[in-house]
Design a protein around this motif. Structure first.
Motif, PDB file in Angstrom:
ATOM      1  N   ARG A   1       0.844  -0.894   0.000  1.00  0.00           N
ATOM      2  CA  ARG A   1       0.000   0.000   0.000  1.00  0.00           C
ATOM      3  C   ARG A   1       0.989   1.048   0.000  1.00  0.00           C
ATOM      4  O   ARG A   1       1.773   0.878   0.973  1.00  0.00           O
TER       5      ARG A   1
ATOM      6  N   GLY B   1      -4.563  -2.194   1.122  1.00  0.00           N
ATOM      7  CA  GLY B   1      -5.519  -1.380   1.709  1.00  0.00           C
ATOM      8  C   GLY B   1      -6.049  -1.983   2.951  1.00  0.00           C
ATOM      9  O   GLY B   1      -6.479  -3.068   3.061  1.00  0.00           O
TER      10      GLY B   1
ATOM     11  N   GLU C   1      -1.249   5.554   8.264  1.00  0.00           N
ATOM     12  CA  GLU C   1      -0.207   4.819   7.548  1.00  0.00           C
ATOM     13  C   GLU C   1       0.777   4.200   8.555  1.00  0.00           C
ATOM     14  O   GLU C   1       1.391   4.903   9.348  1.00  0.00           O
TER      15      GLU C   1
ATOM     16  N   ASP D   1      -8.813   7.838   3.283  1.00  0.00           N
ATOM     17  CA  ASP D   1      -8.371   6.784   2.368  1.00  0.00           C
ATOM     18  C   ASP D   1      -8.567   5.427   3.026  1.00  0.00           C
ATOM     19  O   ASP D   1      -8.791   5.325   4.231  1.00  0.00           O
TER      20      ASP D   1
ATOM     21  N   CYS E   1      -6.458   1.834   3.835  1.00  0.00           N
ATOM     22  CA  CYS E   1      -5.060   1.640   4.202  1.00  0.00           C
ATOM     23  C   CYS E   1      -4.792   0.147   4.403  1.00  0.00           C
ATOM     24  O   CYS E   1      -5.546  -0.698   3.937  1.00  0.00           O
ATOM     25  N   GLN E   2      -3.725  -0.191   5.109  1.00  0.00           N
ATOM     26  CA  GLN E   2      -3.321  -1.578   5.281  1.00  0.00           C
ATOM     27  C   GLN E   2      -4.449  -2.416   5.884  1.00  0.00           C
ATOM     28  O   GLN E   2      -5.084  -1.996   6.842  1.00  0.00           O
TER      29      GLN E   2
ATOM     30  N   THR F   1     -10.944  -2.471  -2.971  1.00  0.00           N
ATOM     31  CA  THR F   1      -9.728  -1.837  -2.452  1.00  0.00           C
ATOM     32  C   THR F   1      -8.509  -2.653  -2.848  1.00  0.00           C
ATOM     33  O   THR F   1      -8.440  -3.854  -2.598  1.00  0.00           O
TER      34      THR F   1
ATOM     35  N   CYS G   1      -0.843   5.907   2.573  1.00  0.00           N
ATOM     36  CA  CYS G   1      -2.276   5.991   2.883  1.00  0.00           C
ATOM     37  C   CYS G   1      -2.669   7.445   3.093  1.00  0.00           C
ATOM     38  O   CYS G   1      -2.018   8.161   3.870  1.00  0.00           O
TER      39      CYS G   1
ATOM     40  N   GLY H   1      -6.241   6.486  -3.434  1.00  0.00           N
ATOM     41  CA  GLY H   1      -6.373   5.037  -3.378  1.00  0.00           C
ATOM     42  C   GLY H   1      -6.717   4.481  -4.743  1.00  0.00           C
ATOM     43  O   GLY H   1      -7.418   5.112  -5.536  1.00  0.00           O
TER      44      GLY H   1
END
Length: 270
Positions: A27, A31, A168, A212, A214-215, A232, A238, A245
């Motif tokens: 990412r 996401g 992030e 957004d 993210c992980q 995603t 992020c 994204g």
């Protein structure tokens, strides 16, 4: 799909209608939701947690998101399942919580990954999960999502949900989160990422950044007017203003989804 199979799924619904080797680039982080709010699963009953165990005696831990298509089929990102043992995958539906024993548990019997999936650029990042036991829809906590018929227009309001990290490199959300973003023009998307962007991708975010996926949000839904418009997939970091994204463009892979559900599922696509 046979008439008998469809009848089984219909009866199931009526009966229970009560109250590897590849690591995605940074990412190019997989996401969690950044800049969002807690939301009830009742608002997003199609959302599932895809959990995975990494050793025989280990617990199943949240790894990715996904969306319910019908009683026995989940849509997710290919990078969440390639080079994974099917026996180590578990789907949890109908819960707000990332961890714990609440919700409905279903094991995965089969994974179908798009034939054009390209790990080097995360293209055609889409896969189907076939469940060993069909889910029991109650249309409150567990329900299917509809696919968009056409790509959303630039500027369209969208929602992203998941249990991923709240910043992030941060910690995972314990409760389901939602964030509002906007679909971006494809030229903006290409401007951010260059030739890596293909027709099977679309971008969404906000100009100022701060909102957004993210992980560990990977595989989860991007909704436009409550229909599934994206999956995603990836991004650089992020919620960075210069890097929106990136999502699988569901309209571009819709035919693949529909035909592979028909070929593999015992149930009708909702």
């Amino acid at each position: 799909m046979t008439f008998g199979s469809l009848t089984f799924c219909t009866l199931l619904f009526i009966s229970y209608a009560a109250p590897g080797n590849f690591s995605p680039p940074p990412r190019l982080i997989e996401g969690r939701i950044v800049g969002g709010n807690e939301v009830s699963i009742v608002r997003h009953p199609h959302q599932i947690s895809l959990r995975r165990r990494t050793c025989t005696e280990c617990a199943y831990l949240h790894d990715c998101g996904g969306s319910i298509l019908n009683e026995d089929t989940i849509l997710t990102a290919a990078h969440c399942v390639v080079n994974r043992r099917v026996s180590n995958l578990m789907v949890i539906a109908g819960t707000n919580n990332r961890a714990g024993s609440d919700g409905t548990v279903a094991l995965v019997s089969k994974v179908v990954t798009h034939e054009l999936y390209n790990a080097s650029i995360t293209d055609y990042d889409v896969a189907l999960l076939l469940l060993t036991t069909p889910l029991k829809f109650d249309h409150l906590f567990i329900a299917p999502v509809a696919l968009v018929a056409a790509a959303p227009t630039a500027g369209a309001k969208a929602k992203v949900t998941g249990w991923g990290t709240v910043s992030e490199g941060g910690v995972l959300a314990s409760r389901l989160q939602v964030v509002n973003v906007f679909v971006q023009d494809q030229e903006q998307c290409i401007g951010a990422y260059g030739a890596r962007i293909t027709d099977a991708m679309l971008c969404a975010g906000v100009v100022e950044g701060g909102k957004d996926a993210c992980q560990k949000d990977s595989g989860g839904p991007l909704l436009v007017e409550d229909q599934l418009a994206g999956i995603t997939s990836w991004a650089i970091g992020c919620a960075r203003p210069e890097y929106p994204g990136v999502y699988v463009n569901v309209s571009h892979v819709r035919e693949w989804i529909v035909s592979n559900v028909a070929a593999n599922s015992m149930c009708k696509l909702k």
